[in-house]
Design a protein around this motif. Structure first.
Motif, PDB file in Angstrom:
ATOM      1  N   VAL A   6       8.710   0.576  -4.215  1.00 43.03           N
ATOM      2  CA  VAL A   6       8.209   1.812  -3.607  1.00 43.03           C
ATOM      3  C   VAL A   6       8.837   2.981  -4.352  1.00 43.03           C
ATOM      4  O   VAL A   6      10.041   3.236  -4.231  1.00 43.03           O
ATOM      5  CB  VAL A   6       8.558   1.905  -2.099  1.00 43.03           C
ATOM      6  N   GLU A   7       8.046   3.648  -5.169  1.00 44.63           N
ATOM      7  CA  GLU A   7       8.551   4.726  -6.037  1.00 44.63           C
ATOM      8  C   GLU A   7       7.377   5.642  -6.357  1.00 44.63           C
ATOM      9  O   GLU A   7       6.326   5.166  -6.802  1.00 44.63           O
ATOM     10  CB  GLU A   7       9.145   4.090  -7.299  1.00 44.63           C
ATOM     11  N   ASP A   8       7.539   6.948  -6.111  1.00 43.38           N
ATOM     12  CA  ASP A   8       6.425   7.877  -6.315  1.00 43.38           C
ATOM     13  C   ASP A   8       6.285   8.328  -7.769  1.00 43.38           C
ATOM     14  O   ASP A   8       5.206   8.753  -8.183  1.00 43.38           O
ATOM     15  CB  ASP A   8       6.549   9.102  -5.395  1.00 43.38           C
ATOM     16  N   ASP A   9       7.363   8.252  -8.540  1.00 38.55           N
ATOM     17  CA  ASP A   9       7.266   8.615  -9.955  1.00 38.55           C
ATOM     18  C   ASP A   9       6.492   7.509 -10.689  1.00 38.55           C
ATOM     19  O   ASP A   9       6.954   6.372 -10.773  1.00 38.55           O
ATOM     20  CB  ASP A   9       8.670   8.780 -10.546  1.00 38.55           C
ATOM     21  N   LYS A  10       5.306   7.876 -11.186  1.00 36.80           N
ATOM     22  CA  LYS A  10       4.406   6.860 -11.756  1.00 36.80           C
ATOM     23  C   LYS A  10       5.031   6.108 -12.925  1.00 36.80           C
ATOM     24  O   LYS A  10       4.869   4.901 -13.055  1.00 36.80           O
ATOM     25  CB  LYS A  10       3.096   7.511 -12.199  1.00 36.80           C
ATOM     26  N   PHE A  44       3.271   3.982  -3.824  1.00 36.07           N
ATOM     27  CA  PHE A  44       3.671   5.254  -4.434  1.00 36.07           C
ATOM     28  C   PHE A  44       4.063   6.311  -3.407  1.00 36.07           C
ATOM     29  O   PHE A  44       4.363   7.434  -3.766  1.00 36.07           O
ATOM     30  CB  PHE A  44       2.537   5.780  -5.338  1.00 36.07           C
ATOM     31  N   ASP A  45       4.006   5.962  -2.127  1.00 35.97           N
ATOM     32  CA  ASP A  45       4.513   6.889  -1.115  1.00 35.97           C
ATOM     33  C   ASP A  45       5.105   6.093   0.049  1.00 35.97           C
ATOM     34  O   ASP A  45       4.941   4.870   0.137  1.00 35.97           O
ATOM     35  CB  ASP A  45       3.404   7.846  -0.631  1.00 35.97           C
ATOM     36  N   VAL A  54      12.612  -2.742  -3.782  1.00 36.29           N
ATOM     37  CA  VAL A  54      13.235  -1.604  -4.466  1.00 36.29           C
ATOM     38  C   VAL A  54      12.624  -0.358  -3.852  1.00 36.29           C
ATOM     39  O   VAL A  54      11.403  -0.161  -3.915  1.00 36.29           O
ATOM     40  CB  VAL A  54      12.959  -1.637  -5.986  1.00 36.29           C
ATOM     41  N   LEU A  55      13.458   0.477  -3.221  1.00 37.59           N
ATOM     42  CA  LEU A  55      12.960   1.597  -2.428  1.00 37.59           C
ATOM     43  C   LEU A  55      13.567   2.908  -2.889  1.00 37.59           C
ATOM     44  O   LEU A  55      14.792   3.107  -2.796  1.00 37.59           O
ATOM     45  CB  LEU A  55      13.303   1.348  -0.951  1.00 37.59           C
ATOM     46  N   ASP A  56      12.733   3.817  -3.380  1.00 35.17           N
ATOM     47  CA  ASP A  56      13.192   5.154  -3.733  1.00 35.17           C
ATOM     48  C   ASP A  56      13.489   5.912  -2.437  1.00 35.17           C
ATOM     49  O   ASP A  56      12.833   5.702  -1.418  1.00 35.17           O
ATOM     50  CB  ASP A  56      12.095   5.864  -4.538  1.00 35.17           C
TER      51      ASP A  56
END
Ligand code: CA
Length: 231
Positions: A6-10, A31-32, A49-51
């Motif tokens: 989970v990561e919004d930076d592509k 992505f969100d 893996v979680l931003d």
């Protein structure tokens, strides 16, 4: 083993997914925070893996909600280098480990290996079952000292069974943990993969437990003990 990123930076998301797939994991991505929360709440991931900084729902909230709902999978959070408070909040929300950005991919991979082996009760990257040795760091398999070449699906199947040595693993569980969301799942293929794997390994270490699934029992560990029940 099946993971969620989970990561919004592509770019970072793509780099993570590519590296994890290359390392032999099935990987889903979001992505969100809302999509990520939904996937982690409904799919049985082996680790996430979680931003922390996410649109729609921040990572700390996502993690708190998972834990409140009883989701126990290991979670590695990604934090900003200078935000010590992210780490504290993240751990308090139920994180198992963290990596600060910018990170080296090797560190993320090593930390995930550690989380996965701890979650399944192993202390090192080398899993053994009789004559079979599986190195989760090198993604290599050796039988009686001879390297065995496996496809990524065969490797994933063997790695899952070897992480759970001594426990009966059902076909449904294998399907859920070996394939990503977009894969065309057909539980019959599991039998085909098991057949190929047995042939390549050349040793009879994967037992079929009628009506329940598959069992790898380590002859070195509690010989004669009854297998643990299916989950
Ligand atoms: Ca972010």
């Amino acid at each position: 083993m099946r993971l969620l990123v989970v990561e919004d930076d592509k770019d970072i998301n793509r780099q993570l997914v590519t590296a994890l797939e290359h390392a032999g994991y099935a990987v889903d991505k979001a992505f969100d925070g809302e999509d990520g929360h939904f996937l982690g709440d409904t799919e049985p991931y082996d680790a996430v893996v979680l931003d922390i900084g996410l649109p729609k729902k921040d990572g700390v909230t996502v993690l708190e909600e998972w834990r409140k709902a009883g989701r126990t999978m290991p979670v590695l959070i990604l934090t900003a280098r200078d935000r010590w408070s992210d780490k504290v909040q993240g751990f308090d929300a139920g994180a198992d480990d963290y990596v600060a950005k910018p990170f080296h991919m090797e560190e993320v991979l090593a930390r995930l290996r550690a989380l996965l082996r701890r979650a399944t009760g192993h202390a090192t990257n080398e899993l053994t079952c009789g004559p079979i040795v599986l190195d989760t760091k090198a993604s290599r398999v050796v039988v009686d000292g001879n390297a065995v070449k496996l496809t990524s699906h065969e490797y994933r199947l063997l790695a899952y069974l070897m992480h759970h040595v001594g426990r009966v693993v059902s076909r449904t569980e294998l399907v859920e943990h070996l394939y990503d969301q977009d894969f065309d799942r057909d539980s019959n293929t599991i039998e085909v993969f098991v057949g190929r794997l047995r042939k390549k390994l050349g040793v009879d270490m994967i037992q079929t437990i009628r009506g329940l699934g598959y069992l790898m029992a380590d002859p070195a560990a509690d010989a004669g003990a009854a297998p643990k029940p299916a989950r």
